[in-house]
Design an enzyme around this catalytic site. Sequence first.
Site, PDB file in Angstrom:
ATOM      1  N   ASP A  48       0.150  35.849  -9.256  1.00  8.24           N
ATOM      2  CA  ASP A  48      -1.259  35.839  -8.146  1.00  8.24           C
ATOM      3  C   ASP A  48      -0.535  34.404  -7.452  1.00  8.24           C
ATOM      4  O   ASP A  48       0.431  33.620  -7.906  1.00  8.24           O
ATOM      5  CB  ASP A  48      -2.225  34.898  -9.442  1.00  8.24           C
ATOM      6  CG  ASP A  48      -2.374  36.504 -10.266  1.00  8.24           C
ATOM      7  OD1 ASP A  48      -1.895  37.814  -9.652  1.00  8.24           O
ATOM      8  OD2 ASP A  48      -3.786  36.884  -9.731  1.00  8.24           O
ATOM      9  N   ASP A  49      -1.126  35.086  -6.185  1.00  8.14           N
ATOM     10  CA  ASP A  49      -1.267  33.243  -5.414  1.00  8.14           C
ATOM     11  C   ASP A  49      -0.388  33.001  -4.427  1.00  8.14           C
ATOM     12  O   ASP A  49      -0.190  31.637  -3.997  1.00  8.14           O
ATOM     13  CB  ASP A  49      -1.292  31.360  -6.282  1.00  8.14           C
ATOM     14  CG  ASP A  49      -2.851  32.336  -6.460  1.00  8.14           C
ATOM     15  OD1 ASP A  49      -3.785  33.381  -6.873  1.00  8.14           O
ATOM     16  OD2 ASP A  49      -3.113  30.980  -7.872  1.00  8.14           O
ATOM     17  N   HIS A  99      -4.937  39.158  -2.495  1.00  6.10           N
ATOM     18  CA  HIS A  99      -5.583  37.940  -3.117  1.00  6.10           C
ATOM     19  C   HIS A  99      -6.353  37.368  -2.089  1.00  6.10           C
ATOM     20  O   HIS A  99      -6.889  36.329  -2.571  1.00  6.10           O
ATOM     21  CB  HIS A  99      -4.462  37.461  -4.083  1.00  6.10           C
ATOM     22  CG  HIS A  99      -4.744  36.574  -5.235  1.00  6.10           C
ATOM     23  ND1 HIS A  99      -5.773  37.129  -6.189  1.00  6.10           N
ATOM     24  CD2 HIS A  99      -5.016  35.909  -5.893  1.00  6.10           C
ATOM     25  CE1 HIS A  99      -6.580  36.537  -6.877  1.00  6.10           C
ATOM     26  NE2 HIS A  99      -5.730  35.138  -6.935  1.00  6.10           N
ATOM     27  N   HIS A 103      -8.179  32.636  -1.057  1.00  9.73           N
ATOM     28  CA  HIS A 103      -8.745  32.162  -2.228  1.00  9.73           C
ATOM     29  C   HIS A 103     -10.527  32.103  -2.565  1.00  9.73           C
ATOM     30  O   HIS A 103      -9.980  30.933  -3.220  1.00  9.73           O
ATOM     31  CB  HIS A 103      -7.350  31.336  -2.614  1.00  9.73           C
ATOM     32  CG  HIS A 103      -7.285  31.629  -4.231  1.00  9.73           C
ATOM     33  ND1 HIS A 103      -8.056  31.543  -5.520  1.00  9.73           N
ATOM     34  CD2 HIS A 103      -7.030  32.378  -4.562  1.00  9.73           C
ATOM     35  CE1 HIS A 103      -8.130  31.753  -6.581  1.00  9.73           C
ATOM     36  NE2 HIS A 103      -6.740  32.337  -6.417  1.00  9.73           N
ATOM     37  N   HIS A 209       1.086  33.666 -12.767  1.00 13.65           N
ATOM     38  CA  HIS A 209       1.733  32.951 -10.658  1.00 13.65           C
ATOM     39  C   HIS A 209       2.138  31.989 -10.574  1.00 13.65           C
ATOM     40  O   HIS A 209       2.470  31.167 -11.550  1.00 13.65           O
ATOM     41  CB  HIS A 209      -0.189  31.212 -11.315  1.00 13.65           C
ATOM     42  CG  HIS A 209      -1.289  31.802 -11.538  1.00 13.65           C
ATOM     43  ND1 HIS A 209      -2.036  32.958 -12.655  1.00 13.65           N
ATOM     44  CD2 HIS A 209      -2.367  32.137 -10.325  1.00 13.65           C
ATOM     45  CE1 HIS A 209      -3.084  33.233 -12.871  1.00 13.65           C
ATOM     46  NE2 HIS A 209      -3.432  32.651 -11.118  1.00 13.65           N
TER      47      HIS A 209
HETATM   48 ZN   LIG Z   1      -5.873  33.841  -7.169  1.00 10.18          ZN
END
Ligand SMILES: [Zn+2]
Length: 253
Positions: A48-49, A99, A103, A209
Amino acid sequence: MNPLSLAVPSVLTAVGAFAYGAVHPRAQLFGSTICRTNSARKLALTFDDGPNPSITPKLLDLLNRYNAKATFFLIGQYVRECPELVQEVAARGHVVGNHTETHPNLFRRSLREIRIELRLCHDAISNALGSPPKWFRPPFGLRNPWVIPAARELGYRTVMWTLLPGDWKEKPVEWLIPRMQPITDHAQRNLVVNSSSNARGQGDVLCLHDGAHRQLNGDRSRTLAALEYWLPRWRDLGLEFVTIGQAVSTPAS
Ligand SMILES: [Zn+2]
């Protein structure tokens, strides 16, 4: 009898159920989500991210070494800053997912705000890759009753996880590595013991991540180091590293 003595517990139960539906990674209260792969042999690695120019290229090389395919849930504003890196992720056979654009904690957002967050990231990825993503993961895993329906409007299936080791925390890799041990424990229980027959049960979705949602070039070197430790061990146990699409496709292998 004081009516409050009846009302208070039921209110607390409702609040508890609401919190469970909003927070628990495998809760289905606010809409169905994918939490597991369809075979104990399949491990879905998810990141993620990102995209993260200082980490993602190294991660792609590491995954290549183990013939591992993964799923990357990207932040729209970072996709706009480095579309070539997103193209590289897809070109290497990985799957890209939404995503959100910035965020946010979607639990606190209205349906209109949720739609905007999803749509902006949807457009960023579509522009970078020439086709829209199919998978969505809410930031922090948090949902309210509008999040999954809003994702469905754009054709998304929502993806959660079975294991969240906490690789974003400022802890040494010696702390992180044991937090990923449950993947090994499950594989040993479901694959090694049953090696003479088919794999038993479902498999894990691991949430890590490669990016940091507060900045573009966050330090995720500990995530890389932990994967360098685990990937060869998981491969030797017989796990296959699959995208989320492969994780839920049939037939299970
Ligand atoms: Zn995230």
